[in-house]
Each structure stands twice: as C-alpha cells, then as structure tokens.
Design an enzyme around this catalytic site. Structure first.
Site, mmCIF file in Angstrom:
data_model
loop_
_atom_site.group_PDB
_atom_site.id
_atom_site.type_symbol
_atom_site.label_atom_id
_atom_site.label_comp_id
_atom_site.label_asym_id
_atom_site.label_seq_id
_atom_site.Cartn_x
_atom_site.Cartn_y
_atom_site.Cartn_z
ATOM 1 N N ILE A 24 -22.674 40.107 -11.584
ATOM 2 C CA ILE A 24 -22.126 38.755 -11.685
ATOM 3 C C ILE A 24 -22.975 37.758 -10.910
ATOM 4 O O ILE A 24 -23.332 36.706 -11.411
ATOM 5 C CB ILE A 24 -20.670 38.716 -11.160
ATOM 6 N N LYS A 47 -18.297 44.071 -4.489
ATOM 7 C CA LYS A 47 -19.295 43.396 -3.669
ATOM 8 C C LYS A 47 -20.063 44.457 -2.900
ATOM 9 O O LYS A 47 -19.507 45.125 -2.021
ATOM 10 C CB LYS A 47 -18.597 42.411 -2.724
ATOM 11 N N ASP A 141 -17.427 28.844 6.234
ATOM 12 C CA ASP A 141 -18.424 28.588 5.185
ATOM 13 C C ASP A 141 -17.755 28.005 3.939
ATOM 14 O O ASP A 141 -18.025 28.436 2.818
ATOM 15 C CB ASP A 141 -19.169 29.884 4.837
#
Length: 656
Positions: A24, A47, A141
């Site tokens: 992805i 991930k 973030d």
C-alpha cells in the site's frame, strides 16, 4: 513496472498467519501492506518494519510502543492494532484496514474545503487525540497524511509511531521528530519534551490548511519554515479566504498560539472550542465555498466534498430565519421568479380586478372579496409582527460550558432551565454540557425551557480478575464488563495451563475508562527442553519428541549431510531450545553424504597434498610412522585419486 512484483513479501505468509496481498505505502521506517488474516479470514493492514532497522533496538522499541499505545486506546476514530509479532527479520503490526483515502488526497484534489467539511473532519480527529491525551499519550506527528477518510465516511487517526507518554522526556540528540510544516514552536526549541499541546498546534495548522488550501508557513528550506514557527503567528484564514467567519479565525489563532499558556491544554479543550464555534455559524457560513476550492470550475453535480459525512458527535442545527424564495440571497435573486411557482406563506394573493363600470355599487361578491383580502393582509401583518416582536429567541451556545455558566446564559437569553440529566463522555470534561434540547442555535419561544445533558466524564470500569481463565472466555468477559481485549502476549508458566490467562495489564482491580483495551498475558505452559535427535531414524526421532510433549513436522526437502539417507540431518529449533507443550519441532531428513572425487596427491609435498584435499572438502590425517618422521613426500593415500568419498570424511596420507 509494477513495483509490487519486486517486493519479496507480496505473496508470502508472515508468522504462518498473515498472507501479504499487495503493497500500500512505503515510509522511512516501515512498509504497509494489504493482507489477509488466514485464521480469522479478514482483510487488514500489515505494517512491516524495514529489515535493515529491525536490528536497531531503538526502532524496534518505538515500533512495539506504537502497538501497545494504540491497543490501549480502543477509540472509534483511531486505527486499531490487532496483533504484533516477529517472523525472522520481519517485525510487524497487524492493523485495521481502512478502504478510502487520506486527508492529504482530499486537499490535493479539492484545495480549500467548505467550513462544514473541514469541521466534520477535524472533530473526530480531535476526539481521537483527546482519548490519547486522556490516556497520557501524545501523537507528535499530526498531519493530513495521518488522517484517513474511509469510503463509508469514517475519519480515523493513524500512525502513532512517534507516540510518547506525556511525562516522558526523550533525548533525541537535537533531532526534531515530526513534519516541519506542523511542528509547534516548543518542538523546535526543546525537542523531546513536548506535551499534548503540540498536537493542538498541529491540528490548528491542519484546520488552516483545510480552510485555505495552503500551509500557513512556507519557505525555500525547512530552516526557514522552522524560523517562522518560532517568530511568526499563523495568519487568520480570512486573510486568504475573504468572508470566512471570524469564529474560525479565533479557533485557528487559539490552537496555534505560540504562547503555551494561551493554547488549549489538550485536544479535548480544543474540541470544545470547535463545537462552540460551529454552533455560532449560520448555514450559509458553514456551506460557503472558498474561492480556493479546486472543484469550483467543475460540475457541481460531482461535488465530492459534499459527501464527506458530518461528524456524528455534533448535531447539525436546523435552519432558522431563512430567506423566502425570491427574497435577497435566495437562488432566484432579488425579485427573481420562482421556477416552481411557489407562494410564500407571507405573500398575499393579488387583489381582484376593479369593476368594469363607474358609479354603480360594487357587487356583493366583490365586497366580500375585498374584506377577505383586507383581513388576510391584516392577519399576515399581525403574524409577521408577532414573529419579529421579540417573542422568539435562539438557544445560546452552551456546549462545553460548566452547568452553572450554561444556566446563567440561558437565563440571560430569557429561557428557563429544563430537565438536567447526566451521561458519560470520553471527550467532554466532567461537569460541562454535552448536549441541549433544543440544540444550540435553534429558534425557541422566550420563557420556554431548555433541557441540559451534563458530562460525568469517562465511564470507569474495574479490570476483572482473569487469572486462570481461558483466553476466549477472558476476552468475552472483558467485553461484557465494558472493556476491550488488547494485545495478547505469551509466556511460559509452570502453574497456569497452556492457553489460560496468567495476568492482565493493567492488573485486576485497576479502574479504567469504558472501552479501554486490556493487555493479556497467556500461558504457553511449562518450558520444555528440546532434545537432540539428529542422526536418529525418523521413527526414533518422532517417538522421542512426542514423548517429550512436542508435535513433529517433517520438512518437504531433504539435504546432504554426514548422516545416512533417511536419518535426521537437522532440526528446528535446535537442541536446548525451550518450547511449550504441543509446540512443533521441524525435522529435515538426510539424503546421504555428498560424494566428491578425491584428488590424487601421491608424490606431492605434505603441504600441497593437504591443501588439495581440504579444498575438495575432506579432512586430512597424516601417517608418518617411524620412517616418515622427517619426510615431506606423500607415499600413498587411503582413498585412491579419482575415486569418490563422502564430503567431509577423512583421507589418511602416508608420508615417507
């Protein structure tokens, strides 16, 4: 060329469970794949940390910290983590898969958004961050790339990879973590010591970007942008988008205040300001299309911004005091014709035409018609007078206000305080207003009552004692108690049966807000030592391993080894490793030793002979006897040159 074809993980199965289907995205620390959990038959996002970083303990610690932090949140606007593990050199997180796009994609395609769409996106983001801040974590973030918008309209915050505890001071040796355009001044001045207000600042920058289509600070280099964060205030969005409501300017100014004391202390406080600002805006202000919107020149029928769903946490106020068709500001323009030929509820029918002749009495029917018209006009006029005579008012904006302050504002508006009820809330501070009935901004008769719903803060639940409970039963018990099953880790235990819970994190009896994820430590049973079965026949090796409590699996391929064909050449794990009862040991069988041609070394010097034999894969033994003590020439060799012998076997040379 399709880059996924070059990715070695695509098509593989990680940890015997997660089948990787497609890549992805690729980041600096990890790659995200779409995968299928073959055990539960569901699509998820995997991930995977870059293998080159997996050897760095700091990166691995940060990676695992992300899993634990997000697993504890269990918030509907946070991308959830299901599992974390390691397969060889791959360290991975199994996460919720969101089919859709990022806020960055929306801004890239649409430019500036309508205020309603911007607030509909911002509110669930703040709700997610508010849950993190209440749990003691800072995202650090926040940026449009980390805001996911699902095809079903759900908004979720992703990538807690830089998350830290609020009270944790992290040494970064001067490096600033995060993205330059969204960094708070304190992140630039003192990296590593930021609190929840850095997320508030970043959300203010994101709101500015949604409203204007551009970032507040730009420059030719990151250093210039950092300097502006430190020395320049974020300009009001209305300077770029004329006519933008000043309430939105105030929200941006508050969230991006360079003075920490002025900035909201966390996302929950900012969410309260956003809700109050929304309640003060009219429908026209909320739906105003900014000139920076890239879709302004497109067919409005394809206006995709309009399909960004409204946040479910803030009800849309009903329209009040709207212009009638044909009035100023309507689609038909001042005095324009109504294409549907509708009649305003305040519009009088046209008067009857005058009689054809003069000097004659009006017909009785004409008199009645005239009286009817006069009465109707008087009635309509009285109605307009009544409506505009101060008999009605609007419900003031009291959301996130204390109960005392809300009651004062209602009384000042000429309204009564109605029924007061209480409800739990994860995002609204205890003792402040969650909701009103009617809603803020609604039209209401003076002296009528307004019901208030007061927050009792997050609902707290005691973690139950699950020690000795089977894993599936423990997970069901957590759900029944109003908590969520979190990360599952396994440990050896001599006292707790395999598959049963050893302990929870936090421990039993601890109070946590409803919906919090509880980590479970599950027993792998007692630690069993793996015996050495290399060199044994398959039947003997299987019997020994099964007697020790292990399952046996035989590898599909055989290898050359020093052992005879059919004997066990290798095992995984090796001798001495510890496994739980029922774990699997994989055996690889031998297809016999590899036969290698023996070089002819008769007549060679001892040194040359040994070099040649060892290069061919043999061990060398010297036989000097009494006559060869001082000799240096090979007289004979145990296996003649040109014959074959097992690789690794010993060749004896006789020296004279």
């Amino acid at each position: 060329m399709d880059t996924t074809l070059q990715d070695p993980l695509v098509g593989q199965v990680l940890d015997g469970r997660y089948r990787v289907e497609a890549r992805i995205a690729v980041g600096g620390m990890a790659t995200v794949y779409r995968a299928v959990d073959t055990r539960l038959d569901r699509v998820l996002a995997l991930k995977v940390m870059h293998p080159a970083l997996a050897a760095d303990g700091t990166f691995v610690e940060r990676f695992i910290r992300e899993a634990k932090s997000v697993a504890r949140l269990a918030h509907p606007n946070v991308v959830q983590v299901f599992d974390q593990g390691t397969d060889g050199s791959y360290v991975y997180l199994a996460m919720e898969y969101i089919a859709g796009c990022t806020l960055r994609d929306v801004l890239r395609e649409r430019g500036a958004l309508q205020p309603r769409a911007a607030l509909d996106i911002l509110e669930p983001v703040l709700a997610a961050l508010g849950a993190a801040h209440r749990a003691g974590f800072v995202h650090r973030d926040m940026k449009p790339e980390n805001v996911l918008i699902g095809d079903d309209g759900r908004v979720k915050v992703a990538d807690f990879g830089l998350v830290r505890s609020v009270d944790t001071v992290t040494s970064t040796t001067g490096a600033v973590l995060g993205t330059v355009a969204y960094l708070a001044p304190e992140q630039v001045e003192t990296p590593g010591t930021a609190d929840a207000r850095v997320d508030v600042y970043a959300c203010g920058v994101v709101l500015y970007e949604m409203l204007t289509g551009e970032k507040p600070h730009d420059g030719e280099s990151p250093a210039i942008v950092l300097y502006k964060h430190l020395h320049e205030d974020v300009p009001p969005p209305s300077a770029i988008v004329p006519g933008l409501a000043f309430e939105l300017d105030e929200v941006v100014a508050s969230a991006t205040a360079r003075t920490l004391e002025v900035r909201p202390y966390n996302a929950v406080a900012l969410l309260g300001q956003v809700r109050e600002a929304r309640a003060a805006l009219t429908e026209e202000q909320l739906d105003a299309v900014p000139p920076q919107a890239l879709a302004a020149a497109h067919d409005n029928a394809e206006d995709r911004t309009s399909v960004i769903p409204r946040s479910l946490t803030v009800p849309r106020p009903l329209p009040v005091n709207e212009d009638e068709p044909g009035g100023p500001g309507t689609p038909y323009g001042p005095g324009g014709a109504d294409p549907m030929n509708r009649t305003s509820r305040f519009q009088s029918p046209p008067p009857p035409p005058p009689p054809a002749g003069r000097g004659f009495p009006r017909p009785r029917r004409g008199v009645l018609a005239l009286v009817t018209v006069v009465l109707l006009v008087l009635g309509v006029g009285a109605g307009v007078w009544y409506i505009n005579s101060g008999q009605f008012t609007k419900v003031p904006a009291v959301l996130t206000q204390t109960q005392e302050r809300a009651e004062q504002r209602l009384e000042a508006a000429g309204l009564e305080v109605g029924k007061v009820t209480h409800a739990y809330s994860d995002t609204v501070k205890r003792g402040t207003i969650i909701d009103t009935d009617p809603k803020p901004g609604a039209r209401i008769r003076k002296n009528d009552s307004v019901a208030l719903v007061v927050s009792d803060g997050p609902e707290t639940v005691k973690v139950p004692d699950l020690a000795g409970t089977r894993l599936d039963k423990a997970q069901q018990r957590l759900k029944t108690e109003g908590l969520a099953p979190g990360l599952v880790t396994k440990e050896f235990s001599d006292d707790v049966l395999k598959g049963f819970v050893i302990s929870t994190d936090p421990e039993s009896g601890t109070e946590r807000r409803a919906g919090s994820a509880i980590a479970l430590v599950v027993s792998k049973g007692p630690a069993l030592d793996v015996p050495d079965v290399t060199g044994d026949s398959l039947d003997d090796a299987r019997a020994e391993l099964e007697e020790a409590g292990f399952e046996v699996e035989v590898a599909s391929e055989e290898i050359n080894s020093e052992f005879d064909k059919g004997q066990v050449a290798a095992q995984s794990p090796e001798e001495g490793a510890q496994l739980g009862e029922g774990d699997t040991v994989t055996l690889t069988l031998s297809k016999g030793p590899e036969m290698v041609e023996v070089p002819d070394v008769v007549g060679d010097s001892v040194g040359d002979a040994k070099d040649a034999l060892e290069a061919a894969g043999f061990d060398v033994d010297e036989d000097r006897g009494l006559l060869g003590l001082f000799g240096d020439t090979v007289k004979s060799q145990s296996v003649s040159g040109g014959d074959k012998a097992p690789k690794g076997s010993t060749i004896t040379i006789t020296i004279r």
